[in-house]
Design a protein around this motif. Structure first.
Motif, PDB file in Angstrom:
ATOM      1  N   LEU A   1      -6.989   0.633  -4.711  1.00  0.00           N
ATOM      2  CA  LEU A   1      -5.595   0.950  -5.011  1.00  0.00           C
ATOM      3  C   LEU A   1      -5.226   0.504  -6.417  1.00  0.00           C
ATOM      4  CD1 LEU A   1      -3.258   2.112  -3.128  1.00  0.00           C
ATOM      5  CD2 LEU A   1      -2.453  -0.243  -3.013  1.00  0.00           C
ATOM      6  N   ALA A   2      -5.637  -0.697  -6.786  1.00  0.00           N
ATOM      7  CA  ALA A   2      -5.340  -1.219  -8.118  1.00  0.00           C
ATOM      8  C   ALA A   2      -5.988  -0.363  -9.202  1.00  0.00           C
ATOM      9  CB  ALA A   2      -5.821  -2.664  -8.226  1.00  0.00           C
ATOM     10  N   ASP A   3      -7.253   0.042  -8.986  1.00  0.00           N
ATOM     11  CA  ASP A   3      -7.937   0.891  -9.971  1.00  0.00           C
ATOM     12  C   ASP A   3      -7.257   2.253 -10.107  1.00  0.00           C
ATOM     13  OD1 ASP A   3      -9.780  -1.112 -10.383  1.00  0.00           O
ATOM     14  OD2 ASP A   3     -11.299  -0.263  -9.044  1.00  0.00           O
ATOM     15  N   ALA A   4      -6.879   2.836  -8.977  1.00  0.00           N
ATOM     16  CA  ALA A   4      -6.217   4.141  -9.018  1.00  0.00           C
ATOM     17  C   ALA A   4      -4.851   4.047  -9.680  1.00  0.00           C
ATOM     18  CB  ALA A   4      -6.077   4.699  -7.595  1.00  0.00           C
ATOM     19  N   LEU A   5      -4.132   2.963  -9.419  1.00  0.00           N
ATOM     20  CA  LEU A   5      -2.815   2.781 -10.036  1.00  0.00           C
ATOM     21  C   LEU A   5      -2.950   2.597 -11.543  1.00  0.00           C
ATOM     22  CD1 LEU A   5       0.179   2.598  -9.205  1.00  0.00           C
ATOM     23  CD2 LEU A   5      -0.097   0.110  -9.084  1.00  0.00           C
ATOM     24  N   ALA A   6      -3.986   1.894 -11.974  1.00  0.00           N
ATOM     25  CA  ALA A   6      -4.216   1.700 -13.409  1.00  0.00           C
ATOM     26  C   ALA A   6      -4.515   3.017 -14.109  1.00  0.00           C
ATOM     27  CB  ALA A   6      -5.366   0.710 -13.624  1.00  0.00           C
ATOM     28  N   THR A   7      -5.355   3.848 -13.495  1.00  0.00           N
ATOM     29  CA  THR A   7      -5.673   5.133 -14.117  1.00  0.00           C
ATOM     30  C   THR A   7      -4.469   6.062 -14.117  1.00  0.00           C
ATOM     31  OG1 THR A   7      -6.545   5.958 -11.999  1.00  0.00           O
ATOM     32  CG2 THR A   7      -8.122   5.006 -13.535  1.00  0.00           C
ATOM     33  N   THR A   8      -3.663   6.022 -13.063  1.00  0.00           N
ATOM     34  CA  THR A   8      -2.454   6.852 -13.011  1.00  0.00           C
ATOM     35  C   THR A   8      -1.456   6.399 -14.061  1.00  0.00           C
ATOM     36  OG1 THR A   8      -2.763   7.177 -10.639  1.00  0.00           O
ATOM     37  CG2 THR A   8      -0.600   7.709 -11.532  1.00  0.00           C
TER      38      THR A   8
ATOM     39  N   VAL B   1       0.807  -1.227   0.000  1.00  0.00           N
ATOM     40  CA  VAL B   1       0.000   0.000   0.000  1.00  0.00           C
ATOM     41  C   VAL B   1       0.841   1.279   0.000  1.00  0.00           C
ATOM     42  CG1 VAL B   1      -1.635   1.369   1.372  1.00  0.00           C
ATOM     43  CG2 VAL B   1      -2.089  -1.051   0.938  1.00  0.00           C
ATOM     44  N   PRO B   2       1.875   1.425   0.857  1.00  0.00           N
ATOM     45  CA  PRO B   2       2.619   2.697   0.869  1.00  0.00           C
ATOM     46  C   PRO B   2       3.253   3.039  -0.479  1.00  0.00           C
ATOM     47  CG  PRO B   2       3.113   1.425   2.836  1.00  0.00           C
ATOM     48  CD  PRO B   2       2.351   0.512   1.929  1.00  0.00           C
ATOM     49  N   GLY B   3       3.902   2.064  -1.126  1.00  0.00           N
ATOM     50  CA  GLY B   3       4.550   2.334  -2.400  1.00  0.00           C
ATOM     51  C   GLY B   3       3.568   2.649  -3.504  1.00  0.00           C
ATOM     52  N   ALA B   4       2.472   1.889  -3.560  1.00  0.00           N
ATOM     53  CA  ALA B   4       1.452   2.160  -4.576  1.00  0.00           C
ATOM     54  C   ALA B   4       0.838   3.539  -4.380  1.00  0.00           C
ATOM     55  CB  ALA B   4       0.375   1.074  -4.517  1.00  0.00           C
ATOM     56  N   THR B   5       0.613   3.912  -3.127  1.00  0.00           N
ATOM     57  CA  THR B   5       0.054   5.232  -2.830  1.00  0.00           C
ATOM     58  C   THR B   5       0.991   6.344  -3.295  1.00  0.00           C
ATOM     59  OG1 THR B   5      -1.080   4.299  -0.905  1.00  0.00           O
ATOM     60  CG2 THR B   5      -0.868   6.692  -1.003  1.00  0.00           C
ATOM     61  N   SER B   6       2.303   6.134  -3.134  1.00  0.00           N
ATOM     62  CA  SER B   6       3.279   7.126  -3.588  1.00  0.00           C
ATOM     63  C   SER B   6       3.233   7.291  -5.105  1.00  0.00           C
ATOM     64  CB  SER B   6       4.684   6.708  -3.143  1.00  0.00           C
ATOM     65  OG  SER B   6       5.668   7.586  -3.664  1.00  0.00           O
ATOM     66  N   LEU B   7       3.150   6.177  -5.837  1.00  0.00           N
ATOM     67  CA  LEU B   7       3.070   6.244  -7.298  1.00  0.00           C
ATOM     68  C   LEU B   7       1.814   6.984  -7.752  1.00  0.00           C
ATOM     69  CD1 LEU B   7       4.189   2.609  -8.179  1.00  0.00           C
ATOM     70  CD2 LEU B   7       5.480   4.695  -8.631  1.00  0.00           C
ATOM     71  N   ILE B   8       0.697   6.733  -7.066  1.00  0.00           N
ATOM     72  CA  ILE B   8      -0.560   7.392  -7.424  1.00  0.00           C
ATOM     73  C   ILE B   8      -0.496   8.887  -7.110  1.00  0.00           C
ATOM     74  CG2 ILE B   8      -3.015   7.510  -6.862  1.00  0.00           C
ATOM     75  CD1 ILE B   8      -2.752   4.424  -6.242  1.00  0.00           C
ATOM     76  N   LYS B   9       0.057   9.215  -5.958  1.00  0.00           N
ATOM     77  CA  LYS B   9       0.120  10.612  -5.521  1.00  0.00           C
ATOM     78  C   LYS B   9       1.013  11.452  -6.427  1.00  0.00           C
ATOM     79  CE  LYS B   9       2.751  11.514  -2.067  1.00  0.00           C
ATOM     80  NZ  LYS B   9       3.332  11.555  -0.698  1.00  0.00           N
TER      81      LYS B   9
END
Length: 307
Positions: free
Chosen positions: A260-267, A41-49
């Motif tokens: 998280l997966a959906d947000a990472l895909a859109t980012t 979660v922390p790393g994925a959140t950083s990529l999205i942010k």
């Protein structure tokens, strides 16, 4: 395209989470305490942010969250990078090595991370072929002194000979090393390539047997790695509904990792979703509502970009 890319993004996160949860519920001697969700979660959140990989941001958030990163947590923490840079093998290799170098990980962790990352990328680009995957992984790892390439070659040969599960376990369990566990996860994945439930259940059975004969907690959870590899290849639609429904009662992280997966895909794709960077990943949405409502995204012309 066999599966939607967003469905594969969901598959890698949900597959790892389901593999871990099923292992926890199988009365293991040393159950694992939710390492997968805590690590990704922390790393994925950083990529999205940020919309990119920022090594300083990663080091800061992981140092705040963990005083010590165990081998399995290091491998799981790199999964978002493998997903985000799946279409560019050069950048994938470079970014994984940059992160591992700053985390001062050993060579076995490095090689295991590269092997898993490459397999994820091949699934996401729909280039994964079981006959050529292991030789390609060995080339991606490069020159090394670890035993992982040799163990992966053993798996490749055993698969070609259609060796029995008992034969595979006898050859790969004899030394009980970190690399053996990774190679076994690839065996469970590749030997039941189209069957997520069977791959995970076989890996869980292995974990049960192994932990009955060992007090060593150093190894990663084989079922988690098998789950994420099979999940990204077969997408989240391959994960039985009854598993997801039953685990929803136990795991508040399910709705979080799906968001998280959906947000990472859109980012990753460069599309714009209102409130994406500012949203808090909520826990209250049910699994079924998450499954039925796709992410709402909007894109301007020519916005999808190469990294």
């Amino acid at each position: 395209m066999r599966y939607l890319l967003g469905s594969r993004f969901r598959g890698v996160f949900l597959g790892g989470l389901v593999g871990e949860a099923l292992a926890q519920s199988s009365q293991l001697k040393h159950p694992i305490g939710g390492d997968f969700a805590q690590s990704v979660v922390p790393g994925a959140t950083s990529l999205i942010k940020l919309g990119k990989f920022d090594i300083d941001d990663w080091l800061e958030i992981y140092q705040q969250k963990f005083t010590h990163l165990e081998p399995s947590k290091i491998i799981f923490a790199t999964i978002p990078i493998s997903v985000f840079f799946h279409e560019n093998p050069v950048k994938l290799h470079q970014n994984l090595l940059r992160l591992l170098k700053n985390w001062d990980s050993n060579l076995e962790i490095r090689d295991s991370t590269l092997a898993i990352g490459y397999a994820i990328a091949q699934s996401l680009t729909e280039k994964l072929h079981p006959q050529t995957l292991i030789p390609q992984i060995i080339a991606f790892i490069g020159e090394t002194n670890t035993s992982l390439p040799q163990n992966l070659l053993k798996v490749n040969n055993l698969l070609e000979r259609r060796a029995s599960l008992e034969r595979v376990q006898a050859e790969l369990d004899s030394q009980g090393t970190f690399s053996n566990e990774i190679a076994l996860a690839f065996y469970y994945f590749l030997s039941t390539l189209e069957d997520f439930p069977l791959a995970v259940l076989r890996s869980i059975r292995h974990d049960e047997i192994w932990q009955k004969h060992s007090d060593n907690l150093y190894f990663p959870n084989t079922s988690v790695i098998t789950g994420l590899l099979s999940g990204v290849y077969n997408s989240n639609t391959s994960i039985p509904v009854n598993w997801r429904v039953s685990l929803t009662r136990q795991l508040s992280q399910i709705s979080q990792v799906l968001e998280l997966a959906d947000a990472l895909a859109t980012t990753w794709s460069g599309v714009y979703e209102p409130g994406l960077n500012s949203q808090e990943f909520a826990h209250e949405e049910s699994l079924m509502s998450n499954e039925n409502i796709p992410p709402c995204v909007y894109a301007a012309p020519r916005v999808i970009r190469a990294r």
